[in-house]
Design an enzyme around this catalytic site. Structure first.
Site, PDB file in Angstrom:
ATOM      1  CG  HIS A 220      -5.780  -2.330   0.088  1.00 45.78           C
ATOM      2  ND1 HIS A 220      -4.978  -1.942  -0.966  1.00 45.78           N
ATOM      3  CD2 HIS A 220      -5.321  -1.647   1.177  1.00 45.78           C
ATOM      4  CE1 HIS A 220      -4.091  -1.054  -0.536  1.00 45.78           C
ATOM      5  NE2 HIS A 220      -4.272  -0.876   0.743  1.00 45.78           N
TER       6      HIS A 220
ATOM      7  CB  SER B 178      -0.971  -0.035   1.185  1.00 41.04           C
ATOM      8  OG  SER B 178      -1.981   0.931   1.057  1.00 41.04           O
TER       9      SER B 178
ATOM     10  CG  ASP C 272      -6.704  -2.889  -3.666  1.00 40.01           C
ATOM     11  OD1 ASP C 272      -7.402  -2.117  -3.000  1.00 40.01           O
ATOM     12  OD2 ASP C 272      -5.472  -2.978  -3.525  1.00 40.01           O
TER      13      ASP C 272
END
Length: 243
Positions: A204, A124, A172
């Site tokens: 995610h 991320s 995601d």
């Protein structure tokens, strides 16, 4: 044999897996997502250490307390997401890069490893930082593993002698996979060394299947730099077989 312990705070808070009986031959630096901490990357760290027992694997904490959500926990961030939008996101990343790059340099120097033997892996926000770092700085790392993250701005040049591995879930909801496809296509057009694995049924997250695919890429993907060096050595041998 390995040592699993906290690195002294003055060297940046981290979780480390180190060879206990020899000097490390490789260095993996791992960077968590916003609001998390070094422990988030432990599954990847463990997997890397099992595959590369002679490597130093460090999972680092971000330099700032997470501030995007008031009272949002005790996690860390590489840059603030409070009030972030498409207009200011790139600038925030750019402002955070000098300290981020300096930290990578410091760890490589501590382990006395040249940049091709350094690999960056992020999830991320950590992936954003890793990708942008090798765009901004030459001879920083030889590989980047980007899990569930992307570029702050679409790349305008290929990182020199860096292999980029994009690993993303097709489901995601935070960072759409379409953006990573666009980035991978752009990198290919620019002549970069890049692979992109987008797996169905994954959101995610630092999913085990993404970790597994990353390890396969590390083992099977030969960087263009290595091919070039091998070709040059072969050509020199042909010119002077007695060398």
């Amino acid at each position: 044999m390995s040592a699993d312990h906290e690195v002294p705070p003055q060297r940046s808070k981290a979780l480390a897996l180190l060879p206990s009986d020899a000097k490390p031959e490789l260095l993996f630096l791992l960077f968590h997502g916003a609001g998390a901490d070094a422990a988030q990357m432990r599954p990847l760290a463990k997997a890397l250490h099992e595959q590369y027992p002679r490597a130093a694997v460090l999972s680092l904490n971000g330099p700032e307390a997470f501030d995007a959500i008031p009272g949002g926990g005790s996690g860390w961030q590489w840059y603030s997401l409070a009030g972030a939008n498409d207009e200011n996101h790139g600038r925030r990343v750019a402002d955070a890069l000098p300290a981020f790059i300096a930290s990578i340099r410091a760890w490589a120097e501590q382990f006395e490893l040249p940049w091709p033997r350094v690999a960056l892996a992020g999830f991320s926000q950590g992936a954003v930082m890793a990708l942008e770092a090798v765009q901004a700085e030459l001879e920083l790392a030889g590989r980047v593993l980007a899990f569930g993250g992307g570029y702050a701005t679409l790349p305008e040049h290929a990182p020199v002698d860096v292999s980029i591995h994009i690993l993303h879930g097709l489901e995601d909801p935070v960072l759409p996979s379409e953006d990573q496809v666009d980035a991978a296509k752009r990198l290919v057009q620019l002549g970069a060394d890049v692979t992109a694995d987008l797996l169905p049924g994954i959101g995610h997250e630092l999913h085990p299947e993404l970790v597994k695919r990353a390890l396969e890429q590390l083992q099977s993907f030969v960087p263009a730099r290595v091919w070039r060096e091998a070709m040059q050595a072969a050509q020199e041998l042909e010119k002077d077989p007695d060398a």
